[in-house]
Design a protein around this motif. Structure first.
Motif, short mmCIF file in Angstrom:
data_model
loop_
_atom_site.label_atom_id
_atom_site.label_comp_id
_atom_site.label_asym_id
_atom_site.label_seq_id
_atom_site.Cartn_x
_atom_site.Cartn_y
_atom_site.Cartn_z
N ARG A 103 0.28 4.94 7.02
CA ARG A 103 0.06 4.05 8.17
C ARG A 103 1.26 4.12 9.13
N GLN A 163 0.71 -3.91 0.20
CA GLN A 163 0.45 -3.28 1.49
C GLN A 163 1.40 -3.69 2.63
N GLN A 178 4.67 -1.81 -1.67
CA GLN A 178 3.54 -0.89 -1.51
C GLN A 178 2.25 -1.49 -2.08
N SER A 179 2.36 -2.13 -3.23
CA SER A 179 1.16 -2.69 -3.87
C SER A 179 0.58 -3.84 -3.06
N ASP A 185 3.48 1.30 3.79
CA ASP A 185 2.52 2.38 3.65
C ASP A 185 2.98 3.53 4.55
#
Length: 153
Positions: A61, A55, A52-53, A58
């Protein structure tokens, strides 16, 4: 049941980065992929946080793209899309938020195209009463609400 595999956390992070970059994924998909490996809860959480950090992962999204592809490519209705997202354990509030973004004109055009196509397919084989029943069942199976297409069939 197959035995669990051993792998270093760094190697697994790289593997899952590739897995997430190949196609948009949700947390549930990644967790299912990690089930094959011997990981404790803290390692699983660390990997999810890493993805997640950076990307690779997500949910927001994912939901937006999932809905867009289901409407534009598969021509699915709202009910079918919701059900698919619920099976992926997506937050219902997030689902509702993104379902509002569906363009009504495209959604209605899809429904009309499905009706036209299916009606032509059925009329060669069946009587008119059967055609209407089968059209209704077909549209319900595609995830449309009866109220959305009641006047069109």
């Amino acid at each position: 049941m197959t035995p669990k595999k051993h792998i270093s956390i760094d190697s697994l992070k790289l593997k899952l980065e590739y897995y997430c970059s190949y196609q948009e994924r949700c947390i549930y998909d990644v967790e299912k992929k990690m089930d094959v490996y011997e990981l404790d809860e803290s390692e699983r959480n660390e990997i999810i946080a890493h993805l997640q950090s950076h990307q690779f992962l997500d949910e927001n999204r994912f939901v937006a793209l999932f809905i867009k592809s289901k409407v534009n490519l598969k021509k699915d209705g709202v009910n079918k899309i919701k059900a698919a997202l619920y099976t992926k354990r997506i937050d219902p509030k997030l689902i509702q938020e993104h379902l509002k973004d569906i363009e009504a004109t495209i959604y209605n055009e899809n429904m009309e195209k499905l009706i036209t196509k299916k009606r032509q397919e059925l009329q060669t084989k069946n009587e008119s009463a059967q055609v209407k029943q089968k059209l209704i069942r077909y549209l319900l199976s595609k995830g449309y609400n009866y109220g959305e297409f009641r006047n069109l069939v």
